[in-house]
Design a protein around this motif. Structure first.
Motif, mmCIF file in Angstrom:
data_model
loop_
_atom_site.group_PDB
_atom_site.id
_atom_site.type_symbol
_atom_site.label_atom_id
_atom_site.label_comp_id
_atom_site.label_asym_id
_atom_site.label_seq_id
_atom_site.Cartn_x
_atom_site.Cartn_y
_atom_site.Cartn_z
ATOM 1 N N LEU A 94 0.827 -1.208 0.000
ATOM 2 C CA LEU A 94 0.000 0.000 0.000
ATOM 3 C C LEU A 94 0.862 1.259 0.000
ATOM 4 N N SER A 95 1.953 1.236 0.732
ATOM 5 C CA SER A 95 2.861 2.387 0.752
ATOM 6 C C SER A 95 3.489 2.611 -0.626
ATOM 7 N N ILE A 96 3.902 1.533 -1.266
ATOM 8 C CA ILE A 96 4.482 1.636 -2.607
ATOM 9 C C ILE A 96 3.445 2.167 -3.588
ATOM 10 N N ALA A 97 2.218 1.629 -3.525
ATOM 11 C CA ALA A 97 1.158 2.072 -4.432
ATOM 12 C C ALA A 97 0.838 3.547 -4.220
ATOM 13 N N SER A 98 0.810 3.994 -2.993
ATOM 14 C CA SER A 98 0.543 5.396 -2.696
ATOM 15 C C SER A 98 1.632 6.300 -3.273
ATOM 16 N N THR A 99 2.871 5.917 -3.112
ATOM 17 C CA THR A 99 3.986 6.700 -3.648
ATOM 18 C C THR A 99 3.942 6.743 -5.176
ATOM 19 N N LEU A 100 3.688 5.605 -5.800
ATOM 20 C CA LEU A 100 3.599 5.558 -7.260
ATOM 21 C C LEU A 100 2.430 6.406 -7.771
ATOM 22 N N ALA A 101 1.305 6.387 -7.059
ATOM 23 C CA ALA A 101 0.145 7.195 -7.458
ATOM 24 C C ALA A 101 0.461 8.680 -7.355
ATOM 25 N N GLN A 102 1.122 9.084 -6.292
ATOM 26 C CA GLN A 102 1.499 10.503 -6.148
ATOM 27 C C GLN A 102 2.425 10.927 -7.283
ATOM 28 N N ARG A 103 3.375 10.089 -7.618
ATOM 29 C CA ARG A 103 4.307 10.408 -8.693
ATOM 30 C C ARG A 103 3.580 10.532 -10.032
ATOM 31 N N LYS A 104 2.667 9.590 -10.316
ATOM 32 C CA LYS A 104 1.933 9.611 -11.582
ATOM 33 C C LYS A 104 1.019 10.834 -11.669
ATOM 34 N N ILE B 42 -13.575 21.412 -16.115
ATOM 35 C CA ILE B 42 -12.896 20.605 -15.096
ATOM 36 C C ILE B 42 -12.811 19.176 -15.615
ATOM 37 N N ARG B 43 -11.702 18.542 -15.338
ATOM 38 C CA ARG B 43 -11.521 17.130 -15.685
ATOM 39 C C ARG B 43 -11.297 16.338 -14.401
ATOM 40 N N LEU B 44 -12.043 15.275 -14.285
ATOM 41 C CA LEU B 44 -11.816 14.344 -13.184
ATOM 42 C C LEU B 44 -10.754 13.344 -13.613
ATOM 43 N N VAL B 45 -9.741 13.200 -12.803
ATOM 44 C CA VAL B 45 -8.660 12.259 -13.093
ATOM 45 C C VAL B 45 -8.739 11.141 -12.056
ATOM 46 N N ILE B 46 -9.013 9.949 -12.533
ATOM 47 C CA ILE B 46 -9.121 8.776 -11.654
ATOM 48 C C ILE B 46 -7.964 7.842 -11.993
ATOM 49 N N LEU B 47 -7.147 7.576 -10.997
ATOM 50 C CA LEU B 47 -5.962 6.739 -11.181
ATOM 51 C C LEU B 47 -6.094 5.511 -10.288
ATOM 52 N N VAL B 48 -5.956 4.345 -10.890
ATOM 53 C CA VAL B 48 -6.024 3.080 -10.153
ATOM 54 C C VAL B 48 -4.673 2.385 -10.294
ATOM 55 N N ILE B 49 -4.074 2.048 -9.166
ATOM 56 C CA ILE B 49 -2.814 1.299 -9.125
ATOM 57 C C ILE B 49 -3.162 -0.125 -8.695
ATOM 58 N N THR B 50 -2.706 -1.119 -9.458
ATOM 59 C CA THR B 50 -2.983 -2.516 -9.111
ATOM 60 C C THR B 50 -1.673 -3.289 -8.948
ATOM 61 N N TRP B 51 -1.749 -4.359 -8.165
ATOM 62 C CA TRP B 51 -0.614 -5.275 -7.990
ATOM 63 C C TRP B 51 -1.170 -6.647 -7.641
ATOM 64 N N ASP B 52 -0.304 -7.605 -7.442
ATOM 65 C CA ASP B 52 -0.695 -9.012 -7.240
ATOM 66 C C ASP B 52 -1.607 -9.469 -8.372
ATOM 67 N N GLU B 53 -1.139 -9.214 -9.594
ATOM 68 C CA GLU B 53 -1.850 -9.607 -10.815
ATOM 69 C C GLU B 53 -3.272 -9.056 -10.848
ATOM 70 N N GLY B 54 -3.444 -7.841 -10.359
ATOM 71 C CA GLY B 54 -4.736 -7.162 -10.414
ATOM 72 C C GLY B 54 -5.680 -7.476 -9.273
#
Length: 137
Positions: free
Chosen positions: A58-68, A111-123
């Motif tokens: 979850l920490s990795i996914a949060s960091t990757l989402a912030q970067r993206k 306005i544009r809504l930006v929805i970002l989904v980060i997945t792992w463990d094969e989705g």
């Protein structure tokens, strides 16, 4: 009388020497208690390892989402549509981006809504974050 006293003392000593060790039943009960406690402790350790792994991901996914999201904001006002990809530094994590229009007439801006989904463990696991970006300067 001395013979009777000696015999009595010998009987007492024999009884005391017989009681010095544990009986088989006492040993079995002690082993059952110990094995039950050990099973509970091993279960707790296993659960702790699973939770630590989930927390790390979850920490990795949060960091990757912030970067993206930072990359998207730096590129400017995003175009509508969908994109997906894999993070080069963490190929086990994928991202899915959905940019949708959002109209609020009172604001007189797009306005544009930006929805970002980060997945792992094969989705099977996912982390979702959303933000709104306007074209105001």
């Amino acid at each position: 009388m001395k013979g009777a006293e000696i015999k009595l003392l010998e009987n007492i000593r024999l009884r005391q020497s017989e009681r010095r060790g544990f009986t088989l039943l006492e040993v079995i009960i002690a082993l059952a208690i110990m094995s039950g406690a050990l099973a509970i402790m091993l279960g707790a350790v296993n659960k702790n390892l699973v939770l630590a792994s989930q927390s790390k991901n979850l920490s990795i996914a949060s960091t990757l989402a912030q970067r993206k999201l930072s990359e998207i904001e730096l590129e400017g006002y995003p175009e509508e549509g969908q994109e997906q990809g894999v993070f080069e530094e963490r190929p086990e994590f994928s991202w899915y981006l959905n940019v949708l229009p959002y109209d609020i007439e009172q604001l007189e801006t797009e306005i544009r809504l930006v929805i970002l989904v980060i997945t792992w463990d094969e989705g099977s696991k996912e982390f979702t974050v959303a933000t709104a970006i306007s074209n105001l300067k």
